[in-house]
Design an enzyme around this catalytic site. Structure first.
Site, PDB file in Angstrom:
ATOM      1  N   ASN A 163       0.832  -1.211   0.000  1.00 26.77           N
ATOM      2  CA  ASN A 163       0.000   0.000   0.000  1.00 26.77           C
ATOM      3  C   ASN A 163       0.869   1.265   0.000  1.00 26.77           C
ATOM      4  OD1 ASN A 163      -2.237  -1.813   0.747  1.00 26.77           O
ATOM      5  ND2 ASN A 163      -1.140  -1.866   2.699  1.00 26.77           N
ATOM      6  N   GLU A 186       8.391  -5.220  -1.106  1.00 27.78           N
ATOM      7  CA  GLU A 186       7.285  -4.265  -0.956  1.00 27.78           C
ATOM      8  C   GLU A 186       7.764  -2.847  -1.237  1.00 27.78           C
ATOM      9  OE1 GLU A 186       4.642  -5.802  -0.934  1.00 27.78           O
ATOM     10  OE2 GLU A 186       5.377  -7.714  -0.183  1.00 27.78           O
TER      11      GLU A 186
HETATM   12  N1  B3K Z   1       0.853  -7.506  -3.832  1.00 29.77           N
HETATM   13  C1  B3K Z   1       0.693  -8.296  -2.639  1.00 29.77           C
HETATM   14  C2  B3K Z   1      -0.077  -9.546  -2.862  1.00 29.77           C
HETATM   15  C3  B3K Z   1      -1.526  -9.388  -2.720  1.00 29.77           C
HETATM   16  C4  B3K Z   1      -2.207 -10.717  -2.728  1.00 29.77           C
HETATM   17  C5  B3K Z   1      -3.675 -10.566  -2.763  1.00 29.77           C
HETATM   18  N2  B3K Z   1      -4.380 -11.808  -2.687  1.00 29.77           N
HETATM   19  C6  B3K Z   1       1.994  -8.625  -2.031  1.00 29.77           C
HETATM   20  C7  B3K Z   1       3.147  -8.624  -2.938  1.00 29.77           C
HETATM   21  O1  B3K Z   1       3.243  -9.359  -3.881  1.00 29.77           O
HETATM   22  O2  B3K Z   1       4.005  -7.824  -2.726  1.00 29.77           O
HETATM   23 ZN    ZN Z   2       4.637  -8.193  -4.918  1.00 29.38          ZN
END
Ligand code: B3K
Ligand code: ZN
Length: 880
Positions: free
Chosen positions: A274, A307
């Site tokens: 996020n 992230e």
């Molecule tokens: N983008 C999120 C993964 C979300 C999964 C939703 N079911 C974490 C990642 O790949 O960084």
């Molecule tokens: Zn990811």
């Protein structure tokens, strides 16, 4: 099989959104059972939409699930009932204005949200998870990644929730008339709803700062419950390293004034990127030397980086639709893998990634859920956060890097970020940027995005002594996968080196290069090297330059030679794996035939030589001494005979342990230095080899070896050594001893959630200790919670995915147990249920008896009532 609305979505049906949301203002009035969410949306007709405005403007569709609609107003006036309709999955509005202010109020109940998607409570803390489609559980909204909006979020909560967080910068805070707290956050970067986040709780934080390459100071904060505040340092260090690395390697600077991470105990996956407010599974962020193993330290470093890297590859440049998921995930996994390789041992990182790929992604590619890196259809997008999207997707990006070279790749990524900043784009846009920046042609390469399945590469060689030429002939073939019968040849980069009889790397051309990348583009293709004055031994697919199954008829002696001399560390390990897999396969055949099992002499020789190689990186040696897992063995053969796999593997392990006991002991003692714990690459390498030796020693069952483990356990120096010793005692010690040690360990660590999780996992995944009976007992342990995914993964996942022996018990009770758990979980948390069912999906690959049992378990799930869309998709595809 029942499901409310089994519905397939196709990439070919993609259409740009009818309306855009320029601004999104949210107000949350938090209450566990009745949170009020008020949204004010500036809606505008999308100029790029497919237009058919003659018959009036199209209806505005807003996604929404499990929401109680309280009111809707347009430009300040309540919308009459005939102007909107609540339908399954959302709300349809007819406004007939190209631009308007839409205000909607809804009520939700975070406390009863066990899906951990949308807004929910974890240990009394409010938190959100919106990717992929969780925002629609918060409010009515066009919940699709190509609708990007500037968000302002106000949170109102009782004073017992002193920390109120959302994306962006804090712009206002105060107290309401009735004494509640109120905070407003504003995120200046337009983003899709899946990147929205909110956290409210009684949290503590640690703080640091980072000065970016342009000299801006960024505040870094890591929030957690008070009891965990001592476990944040490693994540903070990892974050700062990631920020620096992304500047240096990709020229990417952080863009907000603050970057926050919050640790939560109830989380469906590892972490979530996020904007400005990453939310992490506690297990993927909290660590201290006393409580976390080296593996956990490295995992945290990698996930924090992953992230953080998403801030550019995912957030600033996002996905147009979910078929493009690998655009951000494959690229970001490639980025985090390179970061980890730079921070630690490059070869070992590669070995770990390839092991995962071969064990689990190849299995996925050959199973009923097989799909391309860019899928063309799905029923439930949550099911597509797969190893194919992530790991194979990263391999695809890695191949582009190999084909273009590092500098050209950087030119491509610069262009990609510059050209698409602030946009929602496609995998095609990424490839085009790579081409445009370098005047390159990746036309055929694009097939990697469309074709599912793992290519098989058969290689033959021919040496012509007279002409001093050496010819390698490659034949590529990709097996059919569901819905894709015909496959076309791929562009496969194959890195190759040649070894001479004395072990030296041979020159491959006049410029004396020792390694070459061959570009395979045809089904069958030969490459001839000139000036090769002796019959060479080829080192093929160095560094695993493409995600394929390579077959070359090496003799055992040649593999032993590569293990000793290859300058490519990855291939040195791979030669060892090939020898081990071949040996294990022969033993399975002997076992099935009822023959006496032959001692694995070549492997023992190889291991003995490797153990004596004191100048090799100990982490690499540890990897070489690690036999392929039962799961990986299962993936290799054409039919899975679980019993033969277990028998062959146990036999090889114990024979090696017995034959090399004194060598294991010598190395164990040499590596067993007393020094303060540090999670440095060097120390981690040392501990990994030491503990590999310890496990082999204990495998002999000798008292003195178990005493050694016991002493290491009692010294309690760091969690890596303690848990390695405990695991060895649990696996190889007498039952009473194991029980006693496990009990004292629990006694000591019961207050620490992360340690308790690994304590659960250690038991349920133990081949000797983790019987179904014991696993059932763990389910009734007071620390177990079916609503906590980490505990479910530790106990049920540990048993079904990492305890091959007990899970595949002859009577099929393991399969029935898993089916029961999946059914129970589906009502609570569909994403977890649908992940957990994976071991049952490959039933066709097993021998008839197991296949029938597994299929029976799957059918029972199918007939158990109404399934979630998540579970429905996996079960129905597996049964066809
Ligand atoms: N983008 C999120 C993964 C979300 C999964 C939703 N079911 C974490 C990642 O790949 O960084
Ligand atoms: Zn990811």
């Amino acid at each position: 099989m029942k499901n409310a609305q089994p519905h397939t979505i196709y990439l070919k049906d993609y259409q740009a959104p009818d309306y855009l949301i320029d601004r999104t203002e949210l107000l949350f009035d938090l209450k566990p059972n009745a949170t009020l969410v008020t949204s004010r949306l500036l809606v505008r007709r999308n100029p790029d939409a497919v237009k058919d405005d003659e018959a009036g403007l199209p209806a505005l569709w807003l996604d929404g699930i499990d929401l109680e609609l309280l009111s809707i107003a347009v430009d300040g006036a309540l919308l009459p009932a005939q102007r909107f309709r609540e339908e399954a999955g959302g709300l349809s509005l007819t406004v007939d204005k190209p631009e308007f202010l839409l205000e909607i109020q809804t009520r939700i109940a975070p406390e009863s949200n066990t899906s951990l998607e949308g807004l929910y409570l974890s240990n009394g803390m409010y938190c959100t998870q919106c990717e992929a489609e969780g925002f629609r559980k918060i409010t009515f909204y066009p919940d699709r990644p190509d609708v990007m909006s500037v968000f302002t979020t106000t949170i109102v909560a009782p004073a017992t929730y002193p920390v109120l967080l959302s994306n962006g910068n804090k712009v206002d805070s105060g107290t309401t008339e009735d004494g509640r707290l109120r905070v407003t956050w504003e995120d200046p970067f337009a983003k899709p709803s899946y990147l929205f986040a909110l956290v409210a709780g009684d949290l503590q934080y640690v703080e640091d700062t980072f000065t970016t390459c342009s000299g801006r100071n960024v505040k870094l904060q890591l929030f957690t419950e008070a009891r965990n505040i001592g476990k944040c340092a490693h994540a903070m260090t990892s974050l700062k390293r990631s920020m620096r690395w992304d500047e240096e390697v990709y020229g990417r600077e952080y863009d907000l004034d603050i970057f926050m991470i919050v640790a939560v105990d109830h989380f469906n996956m590892g972490a979530m990127e996020n904007k400005g407010l990453n939310i992490f599974n506690s297990a993927c962020v909290l660590a201290s030397p006393e409580t976390a193993t080296d593996t956990a330290f490295q995992r945290i470093e990698a996930i924090v980086a992953h992230e953080y890297f998403h801030n550019w590859s995912g957030n600033r440049v996002t996905c147009r639709d979910w078929f493009q998921l690998s655009l951000k995930e494959g690229f970001t996994v490639f980025r985090d893998a390179e970061f980890s390789a730079d921070m630690n041992s490059r070869a070992v990182k590669r070995i770990e990634d390839v092991t995962l790929l071969r064990t689990a992604q190849f299995a996925e590619d050959a199973g009923p859920m097989s799909h391309p890196v860019r899928p063309d259809s799905y029923m439930e997008i949550s099911n597509f956060y797969t190893l194919t999207i992530y790991e194979k997707g990263a391999e695809v990006v890695r191949m582009i890097h190999t084909i273009l070279g590092a500098e050209a790749f950087r030119r491509g990524s610069d262009l990609y970020f510059e050209r698409h900043d602030g946009c929602a784009v496609t995998c095609e846009d990424f490839v085009v940027a790579m081409e445009d920046a370098n005047n390159a042609d990746l036309k055929q390469f694009r097939r990697w995005y469309d074709q599912a399945g793992t290519p098989v590469l058969d290689v033959q060689d021919e040496y012509d002594a007279e002409n001093a030429t050496y010819t390698l002939t490659f034949h590529q073939h990709t097996p059919a996968t569901p819905g894709q019968e015909e496959k076309l040849p791929l562009h496969i980069p194959v890195a190759v080196g040649l070894l001479g009889a004395n072990g030296d790397a041979l020159a491959l051309d006049e410029s004396d290069s020792k390694e070459k990348v061959f570009h395979l583009t045809e089904a069958t293709q030969s490459f001839t090297l000139h000036g090769i004055n002796e019959r060479p031994l080829p080192s093929l697919l160095r560094g695993f330059s493409a995600p394929v199954k390579l077959r070359f008829d090496y003799s055992n002696t040649q593999l032993l030679f590569l293990m000793q001399h290859d300058t490519d560390a990855f291939n040195r390990w791979d030669a060892c794996q090939r020898l081990a897999l071949r040996t294990l396969e022969q033993l399975q055949t002997q076992y099935r035939a009822g023959d006496v099992l032959e001692s694995p002499t070549a492997l023992i020789d190889g291991f003995s030589a490797v153990l004596g190689h004191t100048e090799l990186d100990p982490a690499l040696v540890a990897k070489m001494l690690t036999l392929p897992s039962a799961q990986e063995m299962a993936e290799q053969g054409s039919e899975i005979d679980a019993e033969a796999i277990v028998a062959a593997r146990e036999f090889v392990r114990s024979t090696i342990a017995g034959a090399l006991k004194s060598r294991f002991l010598t190395r164990y003692h040499a590596l067993d230095e007393r020094k303060a714990y540090q999670p440095t690459a060097e120390d981690i390498a040392q501990r990994s080899l030491k503990n590999t030796c310890l496990a082999y020693l204990c495998n002999t069952g000798d008292e003195d070896a178990l005493t050694l483990a016991q002493a290491q356990f009692e010294r309690g120096e760091n969690m890596t050594d303690v848990s390695a010793a405990l695991a060895a005692l649990v696996e190889y010690g007498a039952e009473g001893v194991a029980e006693e040690r496990l009990a004292s360990f629990y006694q000591q660590w019961q207050h620490d959630t992360q340690v308790v999780e690994s304590w659960f996992g250690m038991q349920s995944s133990s081949a000797s200790f983790g019987s179904l009976g014991r696993v059932r007992q763990l389910l009734s342990h007071p620390a177990f919670e079916l609503k906590n995914p980490n505990k479910v993964r530790a106990v049920i996942g540990g048993f079904a995915m990492r305890n091959f022996k007990q899970f595949h018990r002859e009577d099929g009770s393991g399969y029935e147990f898993l089916a029961d758990q999946v059914i129970a979980l589906d009502g609570l948390n569909p994403q977890i249920a649908s992940r957990l069912v994976t071991p049952l999906t490959r039933w066709k690959k097993y021998r008839a008896r197991e296949a029938e049992q597994i299929q029976g378990a799957l059918k029972r799930i199918a007939d158990s009532g109404e399934l979630s869309p998540d579970l429905y998709e996996v079960v129905s595809k597996s049964l066809t």
